[in-house]
Scaffold this motif. Structure first.
Motif, PDB file in Angstrom:
ATOM      1  N   THR A 321     103.908  46.085  58.821  1.00 17.85           N
ATOM      2  CA  THR A 321     104.158  46.085  60.264  1.00 17.85           C
ATOM      3  C   THR A 321     105.516  45.461  60.592  1.00 17.85           C
ATOM      4  O   THR A 321     106.249  45.946  61.456  1.00 17.85           O
ATOM      5  CB  THR A 321     103.042  45.306  60.997  1.00 17.85           C
ATOM      6  N   ASP A 415     102.683  55.272  60.657  1.00 16.96           N
ATOM      7  CA  ASP A 415     101.911  54.333  59.848  1.00 16.96           C
ATOM      8  C   ASP A 415     100.733  55.067  59.220  1.00 16.96           C
ATOM      9  O   ASP A 415     100.142  55.936  59.833  1.00 16.96           O
ATOM     10  CB  ASP A 415     101.409  53.199  60.740  1.00 16.96           C
ATOM     11  N   GLU A 416     100.368  54.667  58.018  1.00 12.46           N
ATOM     12  CA  GLU A 416      99.203  55.238  57.343  1.00 12.46           C
ATOM     13  C   GLU A 416      99.288  56.749  57.307  1.00 12.46           C
ATOM     14  O   GLU A 416      98.426  57.466  57.785  1.00 12.46           O
ATOM     15  CB  GLU A 416      97.904  54.784  58.021  1.00 12.46           C
TER      16      GLU A 416
END
Ligand code: ADP
Ligand code: MG
Length: 706
Positions: A321, A415-416
């Motif tokens: 993050t 993200d992901e």
């Protein structure tokens, strides 16, 4: 044939086939079938062997087979599921070599009659071993009236089962594909071009072993002497030949995509050094060396006047993050906007909270957009995104919608990644800007696989966890030890820890999963009345979910019962114990993701994996791996080993790419050769790229933009 003599595409209209009119053309389009040749590349999902009748005594668990026998006994019984009573028709069928039970849940009076004592039946279905007998659940069946009929088994080939759609059923597909095969096999047919053998284009075993025409014939109509089980391994030369070409098509298309993205003039950004310093100073910790390295790599990338395409692999909890925010600052510092996209509401919400906190001290504005944002707030958000007042936008895939207009988007962080498809990335690209892209994933996969899945992205690895983390201790316990587990939970809470309790259910229905979680919450609350026990599951309103998560963060909730919605990204450092029920049902990467929710603070953390018997061999192995290691990279590797060839990729991982026949795990050995071939085509036979891509990826929307 030479590469240069190729025809301008494979172009036979579907309407030239018998039984295909304009309405059928429309229906076939839903399966991405536009030309007759496309039918040949509409490959079977699986095969059934209906060419021989199997003796009941020779059946094994998970066989799919045709059997014949006489009904010895047939009766209705009742079972209870919840408050409902369910009628079950149990039919005992025997053939002299053995006996099997047929189980029916839905049946009419007429069907019951057909299944009554003394009838001779032919059935087709999947065999299950239930305790000490064999069963077929809802087999297809027909009554055998005369001996003559007993012989009318399909003898010619194995039965291919195709991906179908409404109005285009198996028999229709079989018929159309038969017609296409006839055209292919007609004398002097120039119906299908074998690009790979053209001009000795590529010297590859997979292409040399067998020509395209034979491979296509085999795939659709395998001869009966081939075993279905063998086909499921995917190693037959015909399968490998086609898998090779499919991987090649994907590789070529990814290459085109990359070229296209990177040929757009990108915007060189400032490295944001001052702003970055200010941010790093406000963090309560030092960046790890690995985090610094990735941030530097990003700084280098964005200093170039072409769009960055970088994949960051970092284990759960490695601090991605912070890297995401740092990348955003580089855009902000240059007077541009950044967008961060997460796969779930919960995760996006959490990024939003973190980002807001950090942004406040830097005087920046963060906008928030999810599918569930209320109209009024949504309007406000859309406005500040459009007029540039929002420096960074955080959200779910709602960010992709047409109505979202950015003033000047320069950095996109995803993200992901494994939850998003390639086409969603393209959609963001279509926001009219050639933004820099940073893709972050916690599912490490070996390099060759990453290359196939993501194309030739630049890859960075965060190979270090923040200091001071104590490894998570994992124990594996059978269901009967549940009382001990509850004691342990109570003790942990009494010491001030917070606990996750994850419910999983084999049922596919989300409703049932959520019900199970609700029941677990009630039960645990009864057993531990002194503690505050919260619940979060996928069917709750997002405001409700947020409020529960917030209470958990604020330590107002001691124990959080959850479905696997918390799998990805949730960050509550004070939580130091996780219980996962029915852990044997989850895959390794999912278990690892879940476990990563603890061990985020400095307290020693543990994870209890509760399993119910019986444990399959692979489940046993998975649980052992979880007990032995905490490293996501080791786990990913073990995962590959355990699942090995032939076993399908988990849906999440395949979500990044759907193949018709290739399997990037099973066919890993082909991948380097595929890359060589792709390179050669791009350099020496650029005209071939388009028809190969078209053949395999036609109509697939995600490639429409390529
Ligand atoms: P993930 O890589 O799984 O997304 P997160 O970014 O959620 O990991 O970080 C996990 C936790 O580690 C967070 O609580 C975060 O504040 C903390 N963290 C991140 N970087 C560091 C660091 N360099 N030192 C200490 N803690 C860190
Ligand atoms: Mg994360």
């Amino acid at each position: 044939m030479t590469a240069s003599s190729k025809q301008p595409g494979d172009l036979t209209a579907l309407t030239s086939l018998k039984g295909v009119g304009p309405r059928m053309v429309e229906k076939l389009a839903r399966l991405n079938l536009q030309r007759v040749q496309d039918l040949l590349f509409h490959l079977p999902l699986r095969y059934e062997d209906r060419t021989r009748i199997v003796a009941i005594g020779g059946l094994h668990h998970s066989d799919r087979a045709v059997i014949e026998g006489v009904v010895e006994h047939s009766a209705i019984s009742f079972s209870r599921s919840g408050r409902q009573r369910r009628r079950i028709l149990m039919v005992h069928l025997a053939d002299g070599t053995g006996a099997i039970k047929l189980r029916f849940f839905n049946f009419s009076k007429a069907q019951q009659e057909k299944l009554s004592k003394g009838k001779r039946l032919r059935c087709y279905g999947e065999v299950r071993r239930v305790t000490n007998h064999l069963e077929m659940i809802h087999p297809e069946f027909s009554e055998i009236l005369a001996q003559a009929e007993a012989e009318a088994v399909e003898k010619q080939t194995l039965t291919a089962i195709y991906p179908a759609t409404e109005g285009v059923h198996q028999l229709t597909l079989k018929n159309l594909i038969d017609q296409a095969l006839a055209l292919l096999n007609a004398k002097d047919s120039n119906f299908l071009i074998d690009y790979l053998t053209a001009d000795d284009l590529i010297n590859i075993p997979a292409a040399n072993a067998i020509d395209l025409k034979s491979a296509i014939n085999f795939i659709h109509r395998p001869p009966p002497e081939v075993q279905v089980a063998q086909l499921e391994q995917g190693q037959h030369p015909s399968q490998q030949r086609l898998a090779f070409e499919e991987l090649l098509a994907h590789q070529l298309s990814l290459q085109q995509l990359r070229q296209k993205i990177q040929s757009q003039a990108g915007e060189a950004l400032s490295d944001g050094a001052e702003l970055l310093q200010a941010y790093i100073k406000q963090l309560p910790f030092e960046l790890t060396t690995a985090q610094k390295k990735v941030i530097e790599a990003v700084q280098k990338d964005i200093a170039q006047p072409r769009p960055m395409l970088r994949l960051v692999q970092g284990d759960v909890g490695s601090g991605k993050t912070v890297v995401a925010f740092a990348a955003c600052l580089m855009a902000v510092k240059s007077g541009r906007q950044a967008a961060v996209m997460a796969p779930t509401e919960i995760l996006a919400e959490q990024h939003y909270q973190n980002f807001s906190l950090w942004a406040e001290q830097l005087g920046l504005t963060i906008a928030w957009l999810s599918g569930k944002t209320k109209i009024k707030q949504r309007r406000e958000m859309l406005q500040i995104i459009k007029n540039g007042a929002a420096n960074i936008v955080v959200g779910t895939h709602a960010l992709f919608q047409d109505e979202v207009e950015f003033k000047h988007l320069s950095m996109v962080v995803i993200d992901e990644q494994h939850r998003f498809g390639v086409h969603q990335r393209l959609a963001l690209k279509n926001k009219g800007v050639s933004a820099h892209q940073l893709i972050m994933t916690a599912t490490p996969i070996p390099r060759t696989l990453a290359m196939t899945a993501y194309g030739d992205l630049d890859v960075s690895v965060i190979d270090e966890l923040p200091p001071g983390r104590t490894p998570i201790k994992t124990v594996v316990l059978p269901e009967v030890r549940r009382p001990d587990v509850i004691q342990r939970v109570a003790a942990a809470i009494a010491e001030g820890s917070q606990v996750y309790w994850v419910c999983t259910l084999v049922e596919e229905s989300e409703v049932l999963q959520c019900q199970a979680a609700e029941e677990t919450q009630l039960l645990l609350q009864q057993q531990m009345p002194a503690f505050s026990i919260g619940l979060v599951h996928g069917r709750m309103k997002s405001a409700e979910k947020e409020s529960v998560m917030q209470q958990f963060k604020n330590k107002e909730i001691n124990l959080l019962v959850a479905t696997t919605v918390i799998e990805v990204g949730v960050d509550v450092p004070n939580a130091s114990l996780m219980i996962i029920e029915n852990a044997e049902r989850l895959g390794l990467s999912q278990l690892h993701q879940l476990r990563g929710r603890v061990g985020r603070g400095s307290a020693a953390s543990s994870c209890v994996l509760i399993y119910s018997q019986p444990l399959s061999k692979t489940a046993k192995k998975r649980l052992a791996v979880m007990r032995e290691t905490n490293s996501g990279f080791d786990i990913a590797e073990e995962d590959l080993k355990i699942r090995g060839p032939g076993e399908v990729l988990g849906t999440k991982q395949t979500g990044m790419m759907q193949f018709r026949i290739a399997d990037i795990l099973r066919d890993e050995a082909l991948i380097p050769v595929v890359h060589q071939a792709a390179e050669k085509i791009v350099k020496q036979f650029p005209d071939l790229a388009e028809p190969i891509i078209r053949r395999w990826l036609s109509g697939a929307e995600q490639y429409g933009e390529v």
